[in-house]
Write an enzyme that holds these catalytic residues in place. Sequence first.
Site, short mmCIF file in Angstrom:
data_model
loop_
_atom_site.label_atom_id
_atom_site.label_comp_id
_atom_site.label_asym_id
_atom_site.label_seq_id
_atom_site.Cartn_x
_atom_site.Cartn_y
_atom_site.Cartn_z
N GLU A 60 28.81 55.33 16.79
CA GLU A 60 30.14 54.82 17.15
C GLU A 60 30.86 54.31 15.91
O GLU A 60 30.37 53.42 15.22
CB GLU A 60 29.99 53.70 18.18
CG GLU A 60 31.30 53.23 18.76
CD GLU A 60 31.10 52.26 19.92
OE1 GLU A 60 31.95 52.26 20.83
OE2 GLU A 60 30.12 51.50 19.91
N GLU A 67 27.42 45.67 28.83
CA GLU A 67 28.43 46.72 28.60
C GLU A 67 28.48 46.90 27.10
O GLU A 67 29.02 46.07 26.37
CB GLU A 67 29.77 46.29 29.18
CG GLU A 67 30.71 47.46 29.46
CD GLU A 67 31.49 47.92 28.24
OE1 GLU A 67 30.99 48.84 27.55
OE2 GLU A 67 32.56 47.37 27.99
N CYS A 108 35.32 51.07 23.43
CA CYS A 108 34.11 51.87 23.65
C CYS A 108 34.38 53.09 24.52
O CYS A 108 33.51 53.97 24.64
CB CYS A 108 33.00 51.01 24.25
SG CYS A 108 33.53 49.95 25.59
N LYS A 154 31.38 32.48 25.83
CA LYS A 154 31.58 32.39 24.38
C LYS A 154 32.43 33.56 23.91
O LYS A 154 32.03 34.72 24.05
CB LYS A 154 30.25 32.43 23.63
CG LYS A 154 30.42 32.15 22.13
CD LYS A 154 29.16 32.42 21.34
CE LYS A 154 29.06 33.86 20.90
NZ LYS A 154 30.10 34.26 19.90
#
Length: 479
Positions: free
Chosen positions: A381, A251, A285, A178
């Site tokens: 983040e 991840e 990231c 997806k």
Amino acid sequence: MTTELRRLRNYIGGEFKDAADGRTTEVVNPATGEVYATAPLSGQADVDAAMAAAAAAFPGWRDTTPAERQKALLKIADAFEARADELVAAESENTGKPLGLTASEELPPMVDQIRFFAGAARLLEGRSAGEYMDGMTSIIRREPVGVCAQVAPWNYPMMMAVWKFAPAIAAGNTVVLKPSDTTPASTVLMAEIIDSVLPKGVFNVICGDRETGRAMVEHSTPAMASITGSVRAGMQVAESASKDVKRVHLELGGKAPVVVFEDADLAKAVEDIAVAGYFNAGQDCTAATRVLVHESIHDEFVAALAKAAADTKTGAPDDEDVLYGPLNNPNQLKQVAGFIERLPAHAKVEAGGHRVGEKGYFYAPTVVSGLKQDDEIIQNEVFGPVITVQSFTDESQALEYANGVEFALASSVWTKDHGRAMRMSKNLDFGCVWINTHIPLVAEMPHGGFKKSGYGKDLSAYGFEDYTRIKHVMTSLDG
């Protein structure tokens, strides 16, 4: 005059289909803020159909030889290369990324990674057989795990799809993938290209939102769930998968420390860090967005980085002078702007700190200094074109600051002192440590983190092995 919207469709069992109940979502080009396509909003019936197709295809694909799987992946790589312009155009429309940089920096590694896993398919082996008990021979088999439910993110839709499907298919698994609801176009095009290569049902694509992904992970068919996404999403996947003990590959986020010592090549460090921090609008990231600089060169570094930020350009995909395009969606723009709006009084915006233009979701290259370790922008983040700078006094404090976050994906050290570089690489609690560089990746080396950055590896033989299971076979020598 209205322009007809492109109609994207699911790819299930070798056929392109609308959602079973006809629901759709709008797909927006983030460079313009305008809707250009519709995609299926897949529900339980679509997930059931995709899982059934993948399950039906699994026995046949599992029993192919490594050579056959290698040949198929090499054909896919060649086909992607032959239709590179179409893939780049779709990805740019998906994300607003610069066309030139997408063609030069993303498409070639992506094709190379498929070819790497094509080669890895031929190296699927166990340890040698041996007698560990009198009269008995033991054999280790490595086998595919089965159907894999995979969810890709919006920051690198094409490349992350490759990181998902290539090792899984190379190992003999079948896939239901997806894409993000904001970036489905390039993945649907990939399905169109793959259609002529793989048997029906080996590779399936369903479009949808968070609930679609949840239905995939909670489905009883997959043996493994793999996601690249936020920590929150990863935690939800792990929790959902635990209900029937699925294998999970995560991840997740990052907050990469970039540790610059006083003996570093300052000009090179500034130039490389600016690129590694602002590339893809910082939506990476592993981006070099949390810089720690020795106090003796702090002011000089900040001034140089602020100038580099001012010289960095963001803009439309067809502008050859831009380093990065827009943020992916209005929520991401709001998130990045919110971090700047909430800065504490002791922080200083040295460059940027504002939206660029009123059309699309562009944000200026930004530098923030004067920060403390417990500040929100240091601990969380941002996922945008924002580089923070802190100062440190010595190696011990640099390590304390670098490791003092909940993420542990990537890091870098900038110094000419070999011993210091080795000490830092040993003690930095991150899945990757770069020395005097930041962000290069190669297919042969693993990518993955610790702590809240998740577990499991992408790329490399380690990533390939994640999509296999180990079986012990013991046979009597007496017949």
